[in-house]
Design an enzyme around this catalytic site. Sequence first.
Site, PDB file in Angstrom:
ATOM      1  N   GLU B 357      29.713 -43.964  75.247  1.00 31.42           N
ATOM      2  CA  GLU B 357      30.396 -45.330  74.916  1.00 31.42           C
ATOM      3  C   GLU B 357      30.198 -46.630  74.462  1.00 31.42           C
ATOM      4  O   GLU B 357      29.377 -46.583  75.781  1.00 31.42           O
ATOM      5  CB  GLU B 357      31.649 -45.552  75.837  1.00 31.42           C
ATOM      6  CG  GLU B 357      32.816 -44.178  76.226  1.00 31.42           C
ATOM      7  CD  GLU B 357      33.296 -44.036  77.436  1.00 31.42           C
ATOM      8  OE1 GLU B 357      32.489 -45.440  78.280  1.00 31.42           O
ATOM      9  OE2 GLU B 357      33.955 -43.197  78.029  1.00 31.42           O
ATOM     10  N   ASN B 362      29.978 -54.549  69.630  1.00 37.93           N
ATOM     11  CA  ASN B 362      28.177 -54.411  69.836  1.00 37.93           C
ATOM     12  C   ASN B 362      27.767 -53.690  68.765  1.00 37.93           C
ATOM     13  O   ASN B 362      27.109 -52.350  68.371  1.00 37.93           O
ATOM     14  CB  ASN B 362      27.574 -53.593  71.071  1.00 37.93           C
ATOM     15  CG  ASN B 362      26.145 -54.101  71.134  1.00 37.93           C
ATOM     16  OD1 ASN B 362      25.607 -54.277  70.098  1.00 37.93           O
ATOM     17  ND2 ASN B 362      26.010 -53.444  72.475  1.00 37.93           N
ATOM     18  N   TYR B 369      23.064 -46.147  66.781  1.00 38.69           N
ATOM     19  CA  TYR B 369      24.031 -45.042  67.444  1.00 38.69           C
ATOM     20  C   TYR B 369      23.364 -43.993  65.693  1.00 38.69           C
ATOM     21  O   TYR B 369      23.763 -42.980  66.152  1.00 38.69           O
ATOM     22  CB  TYR B 369      25.373 -44.529  68.054  1.00 38.69           C
ATOM     23  CG  TYR B 369      24.990 -45.746  69.284  1.00 38.69           C
ATOM     24  CD1 TYR B 369      23.868 -45.282  70.313  1.00 38.69           C
ATOM     25  CD2 TYR B 369      25.532 -46.574  69.892  1.00 38.69           C
ATOM     26  CE1 TYR B 369      23.460 -45.903  71.749  1.00 38.69           C
ATOM     27  CE2 TYR B 369      25.406 -47.736  71.417  1.00 38.69           C
ATOM     28  CZ  TYR B 369      24.279 -46.422  71.892  1.00 38.69           C
ATOM     29  OH  TYR B 369      24.169 -47.454  73.185  1.00 38.69           O
TER      30      TYR B 369
END
Lengths: 382, 399
Positions: B357, B362, B369
């Site tokens: 999560e 952000n 990611y």
Amino acid sequence: MEENIRINKTTEDDGVIFMSVKDEKENDNNTDVVKSTDVTILAIESSCDETAVAIVRNGRTVLSNIISSQIALHTVYGGVVPEIASRKHIEKIDYCVKAALEEAALTFADIDAIAVTYGPGLVGALLVGVSEAKALSFALDKPLIGVHHIEGHICANYIENKDLEPPFVCLVASGGHSHLVVVKDYGEYDIIGQTRDDAAGEAFDKVARAIGLGYPGGPKIDKAAREGNPDAIEFPKTKIEDAEYDFSFSGLKSAVLNYINGLEMKGEQVNQADVAASFQKSVVDVLAEHALKAVKEYGYDKLAIAGGVASNTALRERLEKDCANNGISFYRPSPVLCTDNAAMIGAAAFYEYKKGVRSGLDLNAVPNLPLGERERRFHANK
Amino acid sequence: MKILAIDTSGLVASVAVTDGDILVSEFSIQFKTTHSQILVPMMDAIKKNIGMDLEQIDAVAVAKGPGSFTGLRIGAATAKGLCLALNKPLIPVPTVDGMAYNLYGAEKIICPMMDARRNQVYTGLYTFIPTTHEGTGQITYTMKTIESQMACSIDELTEKINKLGKTVIFLGDGVPVYHDKLEELIQVPFSVALLNHNRQSAASVAALAQKIYEDGGAINGMDFAPDYLRMSQAEREGGSPKGSKKTTKRPGIVRIREMRAEDITEAYELEKESLGHEAWTEKQILEASTRDDTIYVVAEKTGKIVGLCGVRNVSGDGEITNVSVSKAHRNDGIGYKMLKQLIERGKGLGINAYTLEVRASNAPAIRLYEKLGFKCEGIRPSFYTEPADDAAIYWRKEQ
């Protein structure tokens, strides 16, 4: 001395710098007829990030001096990476041997012995030179002589100073070592002082990194210091109470780091040149004071310097002046012979050879080989 | 032809001299000795015992890798020195191929494996194909490479072997290290070679070298360097592309390693710096990192912990619980390197999908990611407080 030294440099595709070092004055001697008593040694050095091979006659005449320097490859990592260094040694070593023979216009048949640095140094790097030297010694049926790296640095002084003979005091200062050594005779050393923590060269590297000069620190600080004021900042000079010839540089290094942090907290700019000059002065003061004191107290009249830090201009100038004022003869190798090279290993090996020292084929790399009390474990004639 | 062969790639130091189809001498030592000390004396012993004239050697063969980096270099430097002194060619022999040659004639699958550390083995898959010669009826074999020598995990290797569905013979120093895991994962009949065929052998290197020589594979020793199959750690972790002159903003090598108990305080400080009030306490980090269904790794630079991340195995799904990089070291690729390693290591726990999560605002973290193959698969509205934010749910599933 230096004015005769010519360095042929080429940068290879992989960033490695290939150098052939020539002393023009020596080349005149090279035409001399080879006497049967002459001893010609092929020497190999691979203890850190230089793959070096040289051919030296009678310990003092350098017939060829090949240095393959990887420094550019390690700069990006801020220091020497052992695995990368070892890998490059393997790629370069045969070429260096071949170039050394060609440069000297000799073949293996003209070589009397194979010499190699077996410590101290990076073990993986040392092993390349040691394995190569042993294979050459075995295949050519020539004697093998394992040489101590620091003894090599000290012996670099014999190459350009034909008149220098023991006994004398030698200050050895490099990235890995800071020793004050009494050279009693060829191959006989007494350590009278050494560093308690960082080596002098290490302190140069760390401070250079802290003030943003980068790697390698020695030459960068030397250069920056020329623009700076050596009295701008008062850094401490550590004295060791119970061992007057020992050094300590970590306190000085911390003082420099604290000073920089202090300025940064206040949002002030660091004057690179002043910090470099003041730091360098502190190191040079300590090195020079210790060395001079040792020469006087031990009653010798000769001082030599060796190792990478010996090429520092401030140190050379300071010692030159101090020695002249005190009636001491001062010896220092050309800068290129202060850095790691194999000519110095060939010089040291000659005096071992004369004494009958031979290494066995079981010679191993010894990363922390001590100076003075020497490792005789691997010598055939124990 | 006469060959002097060397193998120092693994635990064994081995030297052999062959003359045509005769093994004149083989000398191997698998003991607590160091290769560098014993290799040349072993050659010297052979030379003395058979009265060998080194000049008569036609070529020097050497196991070229993979293997222990230092071991390979001892063999390589020795072989290079010999070739240079004697003016002979060098025949580089792939280590794992040479090991497979120990079992010449085996029509089963041959799987040599050497422990390569970091949960990997150097391995390859081979078999021998028979040809019957008309008239004489003699059979000769040709080695067929099913998988070329490589570095891979036991899981990947057993998967390949299971797919082949044939009986396999294992050999090499990796077998005892991973024996339990092999037993657990392997689904085909398997056996382990006996001690006489089980390790690197210079005789096998020489036998294969002859074939390589006939195929024109001999080279000038000067140009020889081992085939490590792996970059150095510094290049892997602190890596700058080869030959680039890029100056690092903050020099120093970044080392990624597993978190240890003594790292906890520093790890907590880092968590606090990067997450503020959302940071875990020291106790939480300690507890999480010491469970056996978790893996925590840290990034260390010049002795300081500058990053940490961790994963917990929840029935095959890896829940990434922490990712922090110190403020001073962001945009240095540290997060990428850490997570890459975490995902790699997670395979050891049997994790095949990862989830995490992240605050929806952000952006730098999300970019990281996504670069690693994570995809957004859902939003939890207003999951985070102070400041309020949605949580984006990311998943990375093995293809």
